[in-house]
Design a protein around this motif. Structure first.
Motif, PDB file in Angstrom:
ATOM      1  N   UNK A 127       0.842  -1.211   0.000  1.00  0.00           N
ATOM      2  CA  UNK A 127       0.000   0.000   0.000  1.00  0.00           C
ATOM      3  C   UNK A 127       0.871   1.252   0.000  1.00  0.00           C
ATOM      4  N   UNK A 128       1.971   1.198   0.736  1.00  0.00           N
ATOM      5  CA  UNK A 128       2.903   2.330   0.766  1.00  0.00           C
ATOM      6  C   UNK A 128       3.500   2.523  -0.622  1.00  0.00           C
ATOM      7  N   UNK A 129       3.938   1.426  -1.232  1.00  0.00           N
ATOM      8  CA  UNK A 129       4.562   1.507  -2.557  1.00  0.00           C
ATOM      9  C   UNK A 129       3.589   2.025  -3.614  1.00  0.00           C
ATOM     10  N   UNK A 130       2.337   1.585  -3.537  1.00  0.00           N
ATOM     11  CA  UNK A 130       1.330   2.005  -4.514  1.00  0.00           C
ATOM     12  C   UNK A 130       0.728   3.361  -4.148  1.00  0.00           C
ATOM     13  N   UNK A 131       1.083   3.865  -2.979  1.00  0.00           N
ATOM     14  CA  UNK A 131       0.525   5.116  -2.462  1.00  0.00           C
ATOM     15  C   UNK A 131      -0.999   5.060  -2.440  1.00  0.00           C
ATOM     16  N   UNK A 132      -1.484   3.923  -1.962  1.00  0.00           N
ATOM     17  CA  UNK A 132      -2.920   3.679  -1.873  1.00  0.00           C
ATOM     18  C   UNK A 132      -3.241   3.307  -0.433  1.00  0.00           C
ATOM     19  N   UNK A 133      -4.284   3.898   0.074  1.00  0.00           N
ATOM     20  CA  UNK A 133      -4.766   3.562   1.405  1.00  0.00           C
ATOM     21  C   UNK A 133      -6.077   2.815   1.238  1.00  0.00           C
ATOM     22  N   UNK A 134      -6.119   1.617   1.758  1.00  0.00           N
ATOM     23  CA  UNK A 134      -7.343   0.824   1.675  1.00  0.00           C
ATOM     24  C   UNK A 134      -8.010   0.811   3.048  1.00  0.00           C
ATOM     25  N   UNK A 135      -9.293   0.494   3.100  1.00  0.00           N
ATOM     26  CA  UNK A 135      -9.934   0.374   4.421  1.00  0.00           C
ATOM     27  C   UNK A 135      -9.226  -0.657   5.303  1.00  0.00           C
ATOM     28  N   UNK A 136      -8.739  -1.725   4.685  1.00  0.00           N
ATOM     29  CA  UNK A 136      -8.047  -2.766   5.443  1.00  0.00           C
ATOM     30  C   UNK A 136      -6.735  -2.249   6.024  1.00  0.00           C
ATOM     31  N   UNK A 137      -5.974  -1.515   5.209  1.00  0.00           N
ATOM     32  CA  UNK A 137      -4.687  -1.012   5.706  1.00  0.00           C
ATOM     33  C   UNK A 137      -4.908   0.037   6.794  1.00  0.00           C
ATOM     34  N   UNK A 138      -5.921   0.880   6.641  1.00  0.00           N
ATOM     35  CA  UNK A 138      -6.225   1.875   7.680  1.00  0.00           C
ATOM     36  C   UNK A 138      -6.656   1.179   8.969  1.00  0.00           C
ATOM     37  N   UNK A 139      -7.463   0.136   8.847  1.00  0.00           N
ATOM     38  CA  UNK A 139      -7.902  -0.606  10.031  1.00  0.00           C
ATOM     39  C   UNK A 139      -6.719  -1.279  10.724  1.00  0.00           C
ATOM     40  N   UNK A 140      -5.822  -1.815   9.928  1.00  0.00           N
ATOM     41  CA  UNK A 140      -4.632  -2.474  10.493  1.00  0.00           C
ATOM     42  C   UNK A 140      -3.754  -1.468  11.226  1.00  0.00           C
ATOM     43  N   UNK A 141      -3.567  -0.303  10.615  1.00  0.00           N
ATOM     44  CA  UNK A 141      -2.767   0.742  11.263  1.00  0.00           C
ATOM     45  C   UNK A 141      -3.451   1.249  12.532  1.00  0.00           C
ATOM     46  N   UNK A 142      -4.761   1.410  12.488  1.00  0.00           N
ATOM     47  CA  UNK A 142      -5.497   1.856  13.676  1.00  0.00           C
ATOM     48  C   UNK A 142      -5.384   0.824  14.799  1.00  0.00           C
ATOM     49  N   UNK A 143      -5.449  -0.452  14.450  1.00  0.00           N
ATOM     50  CA  UNK A 143      -5.302  -1.508  15.455  1.00  0.00           C
ATOM     51  C   UNK A 143      -3.903  -1.475  16.071  1.00  0.00           C
ATOM     52  N   UNK A 144      -2.890  -1.243  15.256  1.00  0.00           N
ATOM     53  CA  UNK A 144      -1.523  -1.139  15.774  1.00  0.00           C
ATOM     54  C   UNK A 144      -1.386   0.079  16.686  1.00  0.00           C
ATOM     55  N   UNK A 145      -2.017   1.189  16.281  1.00  0.00           N
ATOM     56  CA  UNK A 145      -1.984   2.393  17.126  1.00  0.00           C
ATOM     57  C   UNK A 145      -2.652   2.111  18.468  1.00  0.00           C
ATOM     58  N   UNK A 146      -3.793   1.418  18.456  1.00  0.00           N
ATOM     59  CA  UNK A 146      -4.485   1.082  19.698  1.00  0.00           C
ATOM     60  C   UNK A 146      -3.633   0.179  20.584  1.00  0.00           C
ATOM     61  N   UNK A 147      -2.925  -0.762  19.967  1.00  0.00           N
ATOM     62  CA  UNK A 147      -2.041  -1.651  20.721  1.00  0.00           C
ATOM     63  C   UNK A 147      -0.929  -0.846  21.389  1.00  0.00           C
ATOM     64  N   UNK A 148      -0.356   0.094  20.641  1.00  0.00           N
ATOM     65  CA  UNK A 148       0.713   0.941  21.178  1.00  0.00           C
ATOM     66  C   UNK A 148       0.171   1.827  22.306  1.00  0.00           C
ATOM     67  N   UNK A 149      -1.031   2.376  22.125  1.00  0.00           N
ATOM     68  CA  UNK A 149      -1.651   3.185  23.178  1.00  0.00           C
ATOM     69  C   UNK A 149      -1.816   2.372  24.463  1.00  0.00           C
ATOM     70  N   UNK A 150      -2.241   1.123  24.334  1.00  0.00           N
ATOM     71  CA  UNK A 150      -2.398   0.260  25.512  1.00  0.00           C
ATOM     72  C   UNK A 150      -1.058   0.011  26.187  1.00  0.00           C
ATOM     73  N   UNK A 151      -0.015  -0.170  25.388  1.00  0.00           N
ATOM     74  CA  UNK A 151       1.324  -0.355  25.957  1.00  0.00           C
ATOM     75  C   UNK A 151       1.774   0.903  26.690  1.00  0.00           C
ATOM     76  N   UNK A 152       1.467   2.060  26.140  1.00  0.00           N
ATOM     77  CA  UNK A 152       1.851   3.322  26.779  1.00  0.00           C
ATOM     78  C   UNK A 152       1.167   3.447  28.137  1.00  0.00           C
ATOM     79  N   UNK A 153      -0.113   3.118  28.201  1.00  0.00           N
ATOM     80  CA  UNK A 153      -0.847   3.179  29.463  1.00  0.00           C
ATOM     81  C   UNK A 153      -0.194   2.253  30.489  1.00  0.00           C
TER      82      UNK A 153
END
Length: 131
Positions: free
Chosen positions: A68-94
């Protein structure tokens, strides 16, 4: 550029670059003698991979997102995956913040004579208390 130059310019080890290739995160061409050669943009790719690893993403997750990075395309799946990773990192920060706060409390307690802990300058007759 050859692997040693890329390693120097990107600030990583040659071993890391070989690993990135094994994981499908980086591509090289080979000379007739078998030496790896990388395009100029490989420096940016390696720095991106390093940043994603630093954020706690696995090599599999990074490999899944790079097309997705190479194609410079954001898909709903890639956004969801990134959001899930962000949520995981937020939980680790807490959790890390809680751990740091507990450690601060222990440090405060252990440096106080009232805490009963052995510390530099404590009277010899005072029994140390385990923390």
């Amino acid at each position: 550029m050859r692997i040693g130059e890329l390693a120097t310019r990107a600030g990583v080890s040659v071993r890391a670059l070989r690993y990135y290739e094994e994981q499908g995160l980086l591509r090289s061409t080979r000379s007739p003698s078998g030496q790896r050669h990388y395009p100029e943009h490989a420096v940016d790719r390696v720095q991106l991979v390093q940043m994603l690893y630093g954020a706690g993403l696995s090599s599999k997750t990074i490999a899944d997102l790079l097309p997705c990075v190479d194609a410079q395309v954001s898909t709903p799946e890639s956004r969801a995956r990134l959001a899930a990773e962000r949520d995981r990192i937020d939980a680790q920060i807490v959790e890390l913040t809680r751990t740091r706060d507990r450690l601060d409390a222990v440090i405060t307690l252990s440096t106080s004579p009232a805490g009963g802990c052995a510390y530099e300058g404590a009277p010899a007759e005072q029994e140390p208390v385990a923390i």
